[in-house]
Design an enzyme around this catalytic site. Structure first.
Site, PDB file in Angstrom:
ATOM      1  N   SER A 146      40.797  29.637  37.943  1.00 16.00           N
ATOM      2  CA  SER A 146      40.484  30.121  39.282  1.00 16.00           C
ATOM      3  C   SER A 146      39.091  29.720  39.761  1.00 16.00           C
ATOM      4  CB  SER A 146      40.611  31.648  39.337  1.00 16.00           C
ATOM      5  OG  SER A 146      41.956  32.016  39.162  1.00 16.00           O
ATOM      6  N   HIS A 194      34.598  33.377  40.185  1.00 17.40           N
ATOM      7  CA  HIS A 194      35.059  33.048  41.537  1.00 17.40           C
ATOM      8  C   HIS A 194      33.897  32.644  42.434  1.00 17.40           C
ATOM      9  CE1 HIS A 194      39.182  35.304  41.359  1.00 17.40           C
ATOM     10  NE2 HIS A 194      39.039  34.375  40.422  1.00 17.40           N
TER      11      HIS A 194
END
Length: 254
Positions: A146, A194
């Site tokens: 991610s 992230h």
């Protein structure tokens, strides 16, 4: 003069056949994106074959020696974890969600900036995500793609803006805000990874747009991406043995 589809021409010119030279077309097939998906799937198969549960939860030799874990980096000098963690996943559902996301954002960005630039964005964003995860919670095992995917998304926003596509009208802005809110709201998601990946994507995307495309200095843009990647590695090594901004952990997987 003789009327022709391209205007009035003299009889001699009208009898001549005009040569048309075709410009080479850029491939729209996201080859690098497909290869990266294949590598992630292969890594997951190896991970599960080595003992990691298909449903997630950690375990197995590949998982143990491949996840991002600050003490193992700072004490045991297992630097490969900065990269291997970005290709491992915590269960089949985790892999599925990330690969679907990678396919859609990769299919949009790769044809727009080219395969080499796209690969640079992915790898640098992965390293930036590792840096962010260690900065926030070096003592929490972290893994997943991610961080790199957030980087691709950040670069896509920069490229879209450069192409004159408003990020809010295109929906990219809303998707970004939703993902950020989701990252901060749901337990078990590495916020540091992230945010780190997103920042890496924004920087590399700017380098590609402003340096490679606008100033026609493709090599300089790739060198700039490499510098960002090296800086991320140095930063990750510096914080791997620290306490972290959130020592108790606000995430387990990317």
């Amino acid at each position: 003069m003789t009327p022709t589809p391209v205007g009035m021409r003299c009889p001699e010119c009208a009898r001549e056949r005009t040569r048309v030279q075709r410009l080479p077309s850029l491939s729209k097939t996201p080859v690098v994106t497909q290869v990266l998906i294949g590598v992630n799937v292969l890594a997951f198969l190896i991970e599960t074959a080595a003992g990691a549960p298909v449903g997630g939860g950690g375990g197995g030799s590949v998982w143990v020696h491949g996840v991002l874990y600050g003490p193992s980096i700072s004490v045991n000098h297992e630097y490969w974890r900065l990269i291997t963690s970005g290709f491992l996943h915590d269960g089949l559902f985790h892999l599925f969600v990330n690969m679907i996301s990678l396919y859609f954002v990769g299919s949009a960005l790769e044809p727009a900036i080219g395969r080499v630039n796209f690969l640079a964005v992915y790898l640098v964003s992965l390293l930036c995500g590792s840096f962010g995860a260690l900065w926030f919670s070096p003592g929490v095992p972290t893994l997943g793609a991610s961080g790199a995917i957030f980087g691709i998304f950040g670069a896509l926003i920069v490229v879209a803006r450069r192409r004159g596509i408003p990020i809010w009208q295109s929906g990219l802005g809303y998707v970004l805000v939703f993902n950020l809110i989701f990252s901060f709201s749901v337990r078990g998601i590495s916020i540091g990874a992230h945010l780190g990946g997103l920042v890496g994507g924004l920087i590399t995307g700017w380098l590609i747009v402003e340096v490679a495309e606008r100033r026609r200095m493709a090599t300089a843009a790739l060198i700039g991406c490499a510098v960002v990647g090296v800086a991320s590695v140095i930063g990750a090594l510096a914080v791997a043995g620290a306490t972290g901004l959130a020592p108790n952990g606000i995430g387990f997987t990317l």
